[in-house]
Write an enzyme that holds these catalytic residues in place. Structure first.
Site, PDB file in Angstrom:
ATOM      1  N   CYS A 147      37.916   9.750  19.342  1.00 36.92           N
ATOM      2  CA  CYS A 147      38.111  11.143  19.739  1.00 36.92           C
ATOM      3  C   CYS A 147      37.407  11.512  21.040  1.00 36.92           C
ATOM      4  O   CYS A 147      37.558  12.634  21.519  1.00 36.92           O
ATOM      5  CB  CYS A 147      37.661  12.068  18.614  1.00 36.92           C
ATOM      6  SG  CYS A 147      38.604  11.829  17.092  1.00 36.92           S
ATOM      7  N   LYS A 185      39.994  23.832  19.827  1.00 35.79           N
ATOM      8  CA  LYS A 185      40.696  23.204  18.705  1.00 35.79           C
ATOM      9  C   LYS A 185      41.137  24.239  17.685  1.00 35.79           C
ATOM     10  O   LYS A 185      42.039  23.986  16.884  1.00 35.79           O
ATOM     11  CB  LYS A 185      39.815  22.146  18.042  1.00 35.79           C
ATOM     12  CG  LYS A 185      39.574  20.909  18.888  1.00 35.79           C
ATOM     13  CD  LYS A 185      38.783  19.867  18.117  1.00 35.79           C
ATOM     14  CE  LYS A 185      38.503  18.625  18.953  1.00 35.79           C
ATOM     15  NZ  LYS A 185      37.513  18.857  20.017  1.00 35.79           N
ATOM     16  N   PHE A 201      34.834   9.271  15.674  1.00 34.78           N
ATOM     17  CA  PHE A 201      34.586   8.287  14.629  1.00 34.78           C
ATOM     18  C   PHE A 201      34.103   6.979  15.256  1.00 34.78           C
ATOM     19  O   PHE A 201      34.579   6.564  16.316  1.00 34.78           O
ATOM     20  CB  PHE A 201      35.865   8.014  13.839  1.00 34.78           C
ATOM     21  CG  PHE A 201      36.210   9.091  12.840  1.00 34.78           C
ATOM     22  CD1 PHE A 201      35.373  10.167  12.618  1.00 34.78           C
ATOM     23  CD2 PHE A 201      37.389   9.017  12.115  1.00 34.78           C
ATOM     24  CE1 PHE A 201      35.693  11.151  11.693  1.00 34.78           C
ATOM     25  CE2 PHE A 201      37.725   9.997  11.194  1.00 34.78           C
ATOM     26  CZ  PHE A 201      36.882  11.062  10.977  1.00 34.78           C
ATOM     27  N   GLU A 209      26.666  19.562  16.057  1.00 36.26           N
ATOM     28  CA  GLU A 209      26.749  20.100  17.424  1.00 36.26           C
ATOM     29  C   GLU A 209      25.738  21.207  17.654  1.00 36.26           C
ATOM     30  O   GLU A 209      25.093  21.266  18.701  1.00 36.26           O
ATOM     31  CB  GLU A 209      28.145  20.644  17.680  1.00 36.26           C
ATOM     32  CG  GLU A 209      29.140  19.620  18.125  1.00 36.26           C
ATOM     33  CD  GLU A 209      30.341  20.273  18.751  1.00 36.26           C
ATOM     34  OE1 GLU A 209      30.404  20.355  19.991  1.00 36.26           O
ATOM     35  OE2 GLU A 209      31.223  20.701  17.999  1.00 36.26           O
ATOM     36  N   HIS A 212      43.390  19.277  16.782  1.00 36.60           N
ATOM     37  CA  HIS A 212      42.615  18.110  17.219  1.00 36.60           C
ATOM     38  C   HIS A 212      43.585  16.957  17.470  1.00 36.60           C
ATOM     39  O   HIS A 212      44.048  16.311  16.531  1.00 36.60           O
ATOM     40  CB  HIS A 212      41.599  17.738  16.141  1.00 36.60           C
ATOM     41  CG  HIS A 212      40.622  16.684  16.554  1.00 36.60           C
ATOM     42  ND1 HIS A 212      40.717  15.998  17.745  1.00 36.60           N
ATOM     43  CD2 HIS A 212      39.515  16.182  15.927  1.00 36.60           C
ATOM     44  CE1 HIS A 212      39.719  15.135  17.840  1.00 36.60           C
ATOM     45  NE2 HIS A 212      38.987  15.230  16.751  1.00 36.60           N
ATOM     46  N   HIS A 262      32.975  20.380  20.834  1.00 28.90           N
ATOM     47  CA  HIS A 262      33.937  19.526  20.129  1.00 28.90           C
ATOM     48  C   HIS A 262      34.602  20.366  19.041  1.00 28.90           C
ATOM     49  O   HIS A 262      35.816  20.313  18.874  1.00 28.90           O
ATOM     50  CB  HIS A 262      33.233  18.309  19.541  1.00 28.90           C
ATOM     51  CG  HIS A 262      34.153  17.348  18.863  1.00 28.90           C
ATOM     52  ND1 HIS A 262      35.080  16.600  19.552  1.00 28.90           N
ATOM     53  CD2 HIS A 262      34.302  17.023  17.556  1.00 28.90           C
ATOM     54  CE1 HIS A 262      35.757  15.845  18.703  1.00 28.90           C
ATOM     55  NE2 HIS A 262      35.303  16.086  17.486  1.00 28.90           N
TER      56      HIS A 262
END
Length: 421
Positions: free
Chosen positions: A169, A341, A405, A320, A346, A309
């Site tokens: 990502c 997002k 990930f 975060e 996403h 993010h």
């Protein structure tokens, strides 16, 4: 010689807005593009919602042969590339092929084409050994993710460095950062940089269903993506692409190009901890932010906006929030933060580049996009997350972060053109 990479062209294919203008209008209006999945029948899936692109390849100028040859993700990348090049105003004489390169990111490559071909070759899964005779000629290209970078290079005539970055990502952020580094080190004068992914398919949806990462809020798709909201229940899958033309600053200025932003600093780190898990203290993301600030010769107090993010999972939002506090200190409580997002979903490897495009447009327009659907703030996420409505805001420096990930953590700083450092 002090070389700096700047953004002079932007092309976007995103849910709710094909093209940069439609994309920016969606963000500043605070509209969400999530809906029930229409690209396949999602009946039986835990999560049946996604942020899809209303993309017509023929309307975007792709020929019948290109449409037949290219996977959906490649079509996105080529359409975005063509828009970015047109926006930049570059002529072939100003972008010599041997000094022009491509840095493209993607997390899942040609997933759509691969899955469609598997269904055909296996007779919808009936055959354990697939029958290769029914495969399309471009099947090998679907197997090789670098095909996406190749198609992009052909679209822009690049004969310099061409490569594909696949870091989950954070792929989009990393691809843009790598493109900028090639310019600053002198390996290229122009880089077409960005990312693309078209992961809305049964196999991808099933994978995220299995780990319960995506939102099961099927009855209310428009409000399914709720980053930093106490009632969030997972992220919403998306798709799309963003491509930017990066140039060496002096060359861009010499030809009178419009400069959206300078790429001031970039850093990546890994947590070496867990495939999907994150430590709650945010140490690795904070370290990426610190190094990016050092490379940009900026201080925490210089950051005027953070593009988070903001995936909409509890562990990411907590991670975060902790990272921003750890890296920026008291400044973290003063600077606005938001997650796009909440509006465009996403799109895995593509989203980092889409967010860089949003940051460049935010600097250009001096407007912070909102975090849509943020009506019940999580007490553990106690920063200024710009709920619901876009905000006029004076900005010189923007921070964009990504988390992927495998433990990938990336931070990028963009600044207004000509800002002294």
């Amino acid at each position: 010689m002090n070389r700096t990479a700047v953004i002079t062209g932007i092309g976007v294919v995103a849910p709710g807005g094909i093209g940069t203008k439609g994309f920016w209008e969606l963000l500043t209006a605070g509209r969400t593009a999530t809906r029930r999945i229409s690209l396949f029948d999602p009946t039986g899936f835990r999560s049946q919602v996604a942020a899809e692109c209303d993309f017509d390849p023929a309307a975007e100028g792709l020929s019948p042969q290109e449409i037949r040859r290219m996977d959906r993700a490649a079509q996105f990348a080529v359409a975005a590339t063509r828009e970015a090049l047109a926006d930049s105003g570059l002529t072939p004489a100003e972008a010599p092929a041997h000094r022009t390169g491509v840095s493209l990111g993607s997390a899942v490559g040609c997933t759509t084409g691969l899955e469609e071909e598997y269904v055909v070759l296996s007779d919808a899964g009936r055959l354990r050994l697939v029958d290769h005779r029914y495969g399309v000629p471009q099947l090998y290209g679907y197997m090789v993710p670098s095909t996406l970078a190749v198609e992009t290079a052909w679209a822009c005539g690049a004969e310099g460095p061409v490569g594909l970055v696949s870091t989950g990502c954070t792929s989009g952020l990393d691809a843009v950062g790598y493109g900028a580094q090639l310019i600053t080190e002198g390996s290229a004068d122009v880089m077409v940089a960005g990312a693309t992914d078209a992961p809305i398919s049964p196999i991808t949806s099933a994978c995220f269903d299995a780990i319960k990462a995506t939102s099961p809020n099927n009855d209310d798709p428009a409000h399914a993506s709720r980053p930093f909201d106490h009632r969030r229940d997972g992220f919403v899958l998306g798709e799309g692409a963003a491509v930017m033309v990066l140039e060496e600053r002096g060359r861009a200025q010499a030809r009178g190009a419009h400069v959206y932003a300078e790429l001031a600093g970039f850093a990546g780190r890994s947590n070496a901890f867990h495939m999907t898990g994150l430590r709650p203290d945010g140490r690795e993301m904070a370290e990426a932010i610190r190094v990016a600030l050092d490379r940009a010769r900026l201080a925490p107090d210089d950051v005027d906006y953070i593009n988070a993010h903001g995936s909409g999972t509890r562990q990411n939002d907590r991670h975060e929030t902790a990272a921003f506090k750890r890296a920026l200190g008291e400044r973290a409580r003063e600077v606005p933060v938001s997650s796009i997002k909440s509006m465009v979903g996403h799109s895995l490897g593509a989203i980092g580049a889409i967010e860089v495009a949003a940051c460049a447009l935010a600097l250009d327009h001096q407007v912070v996009p909102p975090t849509a659907n943020l009506r019940h703030p999580d007490p553990e996420c106690d920063l200024d997350y710009v709920p619901l409505t876009a905000r006029d805001h004076t900005m010189d420096v923007v921070l964009s972060v990504g988390s992927g990930f495998g433990g990938f953590q990336t931070a990028m700083l963009l600044s207004r053109p000509g800002r002294a450092r």
